[in-house]
Scaffold this motif. Structure first.
Motif, PDB file in Angstrom:
ATOM      1  N   ALA A   8       0.850  -1.196   0.000  1.00  0.00           N
ATOM      2  CA  ALA A   8       0.000   0.000   0.000  1.00  0.00           C
ATOM      3  C   ALA A   8       0.882   1.242   0.000  1.00  0.00           C
ATOM      4  O   ALA A   8       1.960   1.244   0.605  1.00  0.00           O
ATOM      5  CB  ALA A   8      -0.901   0.003   1.226  1.00  0.00           C
ATOM      6  N   ILE A   9       0.443   2.281  -0.705  1.00  0.00           N
ATOM      7  CA  ILE A   9       1.191   3.545  -0.687  1.00  0.00           C
ATOM      8  C   ILE A   9       0.278   4.671  -0.216  1.00  0.00           C
ATOM      9  O   ILE A   9      -0.914   4.675  -0.492  1.00  0.00           O
ATOM     10  CB  ILE A   9       1.803   3.905  -2.064  1.00  0.00           C
ATOM     11  CG1 ILE A   9       0.725   4.007  -3.161  1.00  0.00           C
ATOM     12  CG2 ILE A   9       2.880   2.907  -2.440  1.00  0.00           C
ATOM     13  CD1 ILE A   9       1.275   4.541  -4.493  1.00  0.00           C
ATOM     14  N   ALA A  10       0.861   5.610   0.503  1.00  0.00           N
ATOM     15  CA  ALA A  10       0.099   6.776   0.945  1.00  0.00           C
ATOM     16  C   ALA A  10      -0.370   7.546  -0.286  1.00  0.00           C
ATOM     17  O   ALA A  10       0.274   7.529  -1.340  1.00  0.00           O
ATOM     18  CB  ALA A  10       0.972   7.650   1.836  1.00  0.00           C
ATOM     19  N   SER A  11      -1.502   8.207  -0.124  1.00  0.00           N
ATOM     20  CA  SER A  11      -2.124   8.918  -1.233  1.00  0.00           C
ATOM     21  C   SER A  11      -1.153   9.921  -1.866  1.00  0.00           C
ATOM     22  O   SER A  11      -0.552  10.735  -1.173  1.00  0.00           O
ATOM     23  CB  SER A  11      -3.350   9.645  -0.675  1.00  0.00           C
ATOM     24  OG  SER A  11      -3.898  10.473  -1.638  1.00  0.00           O
ATOM     25  N   ALA A  21     -11.727   9.093  -7.271  1.00  0.00           N
ATOM     26  CA  ALA A  21     -11.557   9.409  -5.849  1.00  0.00           C
ATOM     27  C   ALA A  21     -12.681  10.314  -5.351  1.00  0.00           C
ATOM     28  O   ALA A  21     -12.842  10.511  -4.149  1.00  0.00           O
ATOM     29  CB  ALA A  21     -10.204  10.067  -5.617  1.00  0.00           C
ATOM     30  N   LEU A  22     -13.448  10.863  -6.274  1.00  0.00           N
ATOM     31  CA  LEU A  22     -14.573  11.718  -5.882  1.00  0.00           C
ATOM     32  C   LEU A  22     -15.867  10.905  -5.755  1.00  0.00           C
ATOM     33  O   LEU A  22     -16.908  11.441  -5.403  1.00  0.00           O
ATOM     34  CB  LEU A  22     -14.773  12.835  -6.911  1.00  0.00           C
ATOM     35  CG  LEU A  22     -13.606  13.810  -7.011  1.00  0.00           C
ATOM     36  CD1 LEU A  22     -13.808  14.791  -8.143  1.00  0.00           C
ATOM     37  CD2 LEU A  22     -13.425  14.546  -5.688  1.00  0.00           C
ATOM     38  N   THR A  61      -6.809   6.127  -0.276  1.00  0.00           N
ATOM     39  CA  THR A  61      -7.575   7.322  -0.649  1.00  0.00           C
ATOM     40  C   THR A  61      -7.149   8.520   0.190  1.00  0.00           C
ATOM     41  O   THR A  61      -7.208   9.653  -0.265  1.00  0.00           O
ATOM     42  CB  THR A  61      -9.087   7.124  -0.424  1.00  0.00           C
ATOM     43  OG1 THR A  61      -9.339   7.057   0.988  1.00  0.00           O
ATOM     44  CG2 THR A  61      -9.608   5.864  -1.093  1.00  0.00           C
ATOM     45  N   GLY A  62      -6.769   8.273   1.447  1.00  0.00           N
ATOM     46  CA  GLY A  62      -6.464   9.377   2.353  1.00  0.00           C
ATOM     47  C   GLY A  62      -7.698  10.183   2.720  1.00  0.00           C
ATOM     48  O   GLY A  62      -7.591  11.253   3.306  1.00  0.00           O
ATOM     49  N   ALA A  63      -8.874   9.657   2.397  1.00  0.00           N
ATOM     50  CA  ALA A  63     -10.114  10.420   2.574  1.00  0.00           C
ATOM     51  C   ALA A  63     -10.845   9.982   3.844  1.00  0.00           C
ATOM     52  O   ALA A  63     -10.722   8.840   4.278  1.00  0.00           O
ATOM     53  CB  ALA A  63     -11.020  10.220   1.364  1.00  0.00           C
ATOM     54  N   ARG A 123     -12.221   5.819   4.941  1.00  0.00           N
ATOM     55  CA  ARG A 123     -11.640   5.087   6.083  1.00  0.00           C
ATOM     56  C   ARG A 123     -11.770   3.579   5.895  1.00  0.00           C
ATOM     57  O   ARG A 123     -10.845   2.822   6.188  1.00  0.00           O
ATOM     58  CB  ARG A 123     -12.358   5.452   7.385  1.00  0.00           C
ATOM     59  CG  ARG A 123     -12.201   6.866   7.835  1.00  0.00           C
ATOM     60  CD  ARG A 123     -13.008   7.040   9.128  1.00  0.00           C
ATOM     61  NE  ARG A 123     -13.457   8.398   9.281  1.00  0.00           N
ATOM     62  CZ  ARG A 123     -12.753   9.346   9.901  1.00  0.00           C
ATOM     63  NH1 ARG A 123     -11.587   9.065  10.414  1.00  0.00           N
ATOM     64  NH2 ARG A 123     -13.233  10.567   9.999  1.00  0.00           N
ATOM     65  N   ALA A 124     -12.948   3.151   5.446  1.00  0.00           N
ATOM     66  CA  ALA A 124     -13.167   1.708   5.258  1.00  0.00           C
ATOM     67  C   ALA A 124     -12.334   1.200   4.077  1.00  0.00           C
ATOM     68  O   ALA A 124     -11.732   0.129   4.146  1.00  0.00           O
ATOM     69  CB  ALA A 124     -14.649   1.424   5.021  1.00  0.00           C
TER      70      ALA A 124
END
Ligand code: TXA
Ligand code: MG
Length: 361
Positions: free
Chosen positions: A247-250, A293-294, A323-325, A330-331
């Motif tokens: 996994a990579i940060a957004s 992402a929206l 997503t960092g959203a 979160r899920a």
């Protein structure tokens, strides 16, 4: 233990439910069989919650440790009362009024009559009333609460279609009900009622913000600092495709220098990111759009199918962008993080070695 015959395959339209087919599925449950059925979140592998031998078969079929309790599916308050003990706390009543039927699982005190195996010997039981019309029709026709984990092999990606169930558990179901792709695509939100507070144990289809957004309800997240409140069996590696996954940060690839990108040239790497967040693709990589992402509901809807598609396409390594959203993000980020066994790369300079480490375990 698995049954040695191919499952009976029933196609039931959610908009035109055939009661004869629902009856067949319900009869199989009452006879102690294992029935895979759709819910609005993911497909479940169901059995009669009061039939201990059938519950044991569910654990065996999934290869799931007995320490990881199941969710019991009900069709309303009367059935709920058969599995829980004592009067419902006010918070539970408020949540049920607002979110049932729907993808909210409540952890409540367990009724002593319910076999202990269902909730791994805990004094609590997790219960939900699914919003899928086929799921509730089957539970009602069965007339007994239905214990059902997601219908996948333990720690694999959850199934959002009957084909996914067939691929994972085809040799251990008695019946598979096919009602097409599931709508939400991510599991229910699991909440434990503690004193005057609802504590989220597992992020899911109903975001924390939506749960807390009415009345005086206090909602919080289970912290790692209080292990009593952690959901048992919610493993670090879970929801995982077969290919090693990082996994990579957004957004970290967008900030990578040309040298860093050049050092990431590899064959067989699939980057799963967001269609509307374009980023430079290192040489040899392929891009798999997870949607916009929206429109995180669409990302959630397709995430598990996308993970299975990437596996089927022969990916050597899967790189998943968080997503960092907030909200449903979160899920989604919880599932992405667990798919990657909690290996999250924050710095683009660390990505090449993370990929190589993941590829050669
Ligand atoms: O959307 C869903 O919830 C799907 C569909 C089929 O309903 N089911 C599902 O079940 O995701 P499963 O078994 O894959 O996940 C159940 C989760 C696990 O994280 C488990 O630890 C938690 O619920 N759980 C079950 N009983 C619990 C209990 N008594 N206390 C705390 N957590 C519990
Ligand atoms: Mg599961």
């Amino acid at each position: 233990m698995t049954s040695d015959r191919t499952p009976e395959y029933l196609t039931i339209s959610p908009t035109e439910i055939d009661p004869a087919l629902v009856r067949r599925a319900a009869d199989a449950l009452r006879a102690g069989g294992l029935v895979a059925f759709p819910t609005e979140t993911v497909y479940g592998l169901g059995c009669d919650a009061f039939n201990e031998a059938a519950v044991q078969r569910v654990f065996d079929a999934k290869g799931r440790p007995l320490s990881d309790p199941l969710i019991v599916h009900v069709d309303g308050m009367a059935m709920l009362e058969r599995v829980v003990a004592g009067p419902l706390p006010d918070i539970a009543v408020a949540l049920i009024d607002r979110f049932w039927p729907g993808p909210l699982t409540l952890v409540l005190p367990r009724c002593a009559d319910l076999p202990e195996i269902v909730s791994s010997g805990l004094p609590s039981v997790a219960v939900r009333f699914p919003a899928h019309p086929v799921a509730s029709a089957i539970v009602t026709a069965c007339g007994t609460p239905v214990a059902a984990p997601s219908a996948n092999r333990f720690s694999h990606v959850s199934p959002t279609s009957a084909q996914h169930v067939l691929a994972d558990l085809g040799d251990s179901c008695d019946v598979i009900v096919d009602s097409g792709r599931t709508e939400r695509g991510l599991e229910s939100t699991v909440v434990v009622i503690a004193d005057d507070e609802a504590v989220v144990l597992r992020h899911g289809a109903i975001p924390l913000e939506v749960l807390g957004d009415h009345g005086a309800l206090r909602v919080s997240e289970a912290s790692n600092a209080s292990p009593v409140k952690a959901s048992p069996g919610h493993e670090k590696r879970h929801y995982s495709p077969r290919a090693p996954t990082v996994a990579i940060a957004s957004g970290i690839l967008r900030s990578a220098s040309p040298e860093t990108l050049a050092a990431l040239a590899r064959r067989g790497v699939v980057l799963a990111g967001y269609a509307d967040r374009p980023c430079p693709l290192p040489e040899g990589w392929r891009f798999e759009p997870l949607g916009s992402a929206l429109a995180l509901d669409e990302v959630a809807h397709d995430l598990y199918a996308a993970l299975r598609r990437m596996d089927a396409s022969g990916a050597d390594v899967i790189v998943l962008e968080l997503t960092g959203a907030p909200g449903l993000g979160r899920a989604i980020d919880d599932r992405i993080t667990r798919a990657a066994s909690s290996l999250v790369v924050e710095d683009p300079g660390d990505l090449a070695s993370a990929i190589d480490a993941a590829r050669s375990p």
